[in-house]
Design an enzyme around this catalytic site. Structure first.
Site, PDB file in Angstrom:
ATOM      1  N   GLY A  23       0.813  -1.124   0.007  1.00 21.55           N
ATOM      2  CA  GLY A  23       0.010   0.066  -0.117  1.00 21.55           C
ATOM      3  C   GLY A  23       0.795   1.234  -0.268  1.00 21.55           C
ATOM      4  O   GLY A  23       0.605   2.255   0.719  1.00 21.55           O
ATOM      5  N   ALA A  24       2.051   1.254  -0.766  1.00 19.99           N
ATOM      6  CA  ALA A  24       3.039   2.468  -0.826  1.00 19.99           C
ATOM      7  C   ALA A  24       2.564   3.542  -1.669  1.00 19.99           C
ATOM      8  O   ALA A  24       3.393   4.414  -1.761  1.00 19.99           O
ATOM      9  CB  ALA A  24       4.408   1.786  -1.156  1.00 19.99           C
ATOM     10  N   ASN A  25       1.219   3.581  -2.365  1.00 18.38           N
ATOM     11  CA  ASN A  25       1.093   4.565  -3.326  1.00 18.38           C
ATOM     12  C   ASN A  25       0.129   5.751  -2.657  1.00 18.38           C
ATOM     13  O   ASN A  25       0.335   6.789  -3.322  1.00 18.38           O
ATOM     14  CB  ASN A  25       0.412   4.105  -4.429  1.00 18.38           C
ATOM     15  N   GLY A  27      -0.719   7.640   1.429  1.00 16.84           N
ATOM     16  CA  GLY A  27      -0.798   7.916   2.878  1.00 16.84           C
ATOM     17  C   GLY A  27       0.464   7.579   3.717  1.00 16.84           C
ATOM     18  O   GLY A  27       1.564   7.882   3.245  1.00 16.84           O
ATOM     19  N   GLY A  29       2.080   4.530   3.640  1.00 20.33           N
ATOM     20  CA  GLY A  29       2.961   3.958   2.967  1.00 20.33           C
ATOM     21  C   GLY A  29       3.996   4.649   2.052  1.00 20.33           C
ATOM     22  O   GLY A  29       5.151   4.633   1.905  1.00 20.33           O
ATOM     23  N   SER A 153      -3.790  -0.973  14.885  1.00 21.66           N
ATOM     24  CA  SER A 153      -4.515   0.126  15.265  1.00 21.66           C
ATOM     25  C   SER A 153      -5.033   0.245  16.630  1.00 21.66           C
ATOM     26  O   SER A 153      -5.389  -0.990  17.119  1.00 21.66           O
ATOM     27  CB  SER A 153      -5.913   0.542  14.252  1.00 21.66           C
ATOM     28  N   TYR A 179     -13.445  -4.435  11.550  1.00 20.87           N
ATOM     29  CA  TYR A 179     -12.182  -3.696  11.163  1.00 20.87           C
ATOM     30  C   TYR A 179     -11.564  -3.985  12.602  1.00 20.87           C
ATOM     31  O   TYR A 179     -10.158  -4.336  12.514  1.00 20.87           O
ATOM     32  CB  TYR A 179     -12.455  -2.124  11.038  1.00 20.87           C
TER      33      TYR A 179
END
Length: 235
Positions: A23-25, A27, A29, A153, A179
């Site tokens: 998820g590095a694209n 936020g 990441g 979280s 979640y």
């Protein structure tokens, strides 16, 4: 316990390190990819959306032209994609210093399923990363002082349990409970992974991180009211 105001200025030089971030694209990441590549690490950005990934990569290399950053496709909602990613990663790399299990989804309004039929928050946040870590474990074990960092979280404290009688919320969907379950699963997995590293005298560690309430795309499904307050208070 001593508390320190840690900033990215505290990062050491990371030349020669290979770091994989899911998820590095966007936020957290994306910020991690920027800062770690800035310190000389070779960063592999594992992303589901190729166009967003290319835009993120261009942003990093625009700011840091010498950054060693690459893109690889990974869809954590599809375990077949996880396996394909692992096979491709093994052909390119013989070591892995840091695996950052960062990607995630939070609070979709309607119950959604992964390709293999798992509730999407549990499937992506936990099961996808569980499978990825397992498939890359040989590289982690072969790399001295490697680490697995899993994004958890504080949500694991509220409404959270492992709902074994309805693990995928087929009877009654509650997005907040789902979640919280996924984040609790992240922590339980991390604790057990680290315990097994120690038990087997493997020179690796498993750690979990909670970034605080942070204004990222993770809130895109949270609704207008929550988004309004998030914009007011989030870092």
């Amino acid at each position: 316990m001593e508390h320190t105001n840690w900033t990215t200025d505290n990062l050491p030089l990371l030349q020669g390190k290979v770091i994989l971030i899911t998820g590095a694209n966007s936020g957290l990441g994306l910020e991690a990819a920027k800062e770690l590549s800035k310190q000389g690490a070779e960063v592999v950005m594992a992303v589901r959306n190729a166009e967003k990934g290319k835009a993120a990569l261009a942003k990093i290399t625009g700011d840091y032209p010498d950054a060693k950053v690459g893109l690889m496709h990974l869809d954590l909602s599809n375990l077949e994609s996880v396996e394909t990613f692992s096979n491709e990663f093994h052909t390119k790399y013989s070591k892995l210093d840091i695996l950052m299990n960062n990607a995630g989804v939070m609070w979709p309004a309607q119950r959604e399923l992964t390709k293999q039929g798992f509730e999407t928050q549990f499937g992506i946040n936990h099961l996808g990363h569980f499978a990825l870590t397992g498939l890359l474990l040989d590289l982690l074990k072969a790399t001295p002082q490697s680490r697995v960092v899993t994004q958890s979280s504080i949500a694991h404290r509220r409404l959270a349990d492992i709902y074994l009688k309805d693990l995928h919320f087929e009877k009654k969907y509650n997005r907040f409970k789902a979640y919280g379950q996924s984040k609790l699963a992240n922590l339980l997995f991390t604790y057990e992974l680290d315990r097994r590293f120690k038990e087997n005298k493997i020179n690796s560690i498993g750690v979990a991180a909670h970034p605080g309430v942070t204004k990222t795309d993770l809130f895109r499904s949270s609704g207008k009211l929550i988004t309004f307050f998030t914009n007011l208070i989030a870092q």
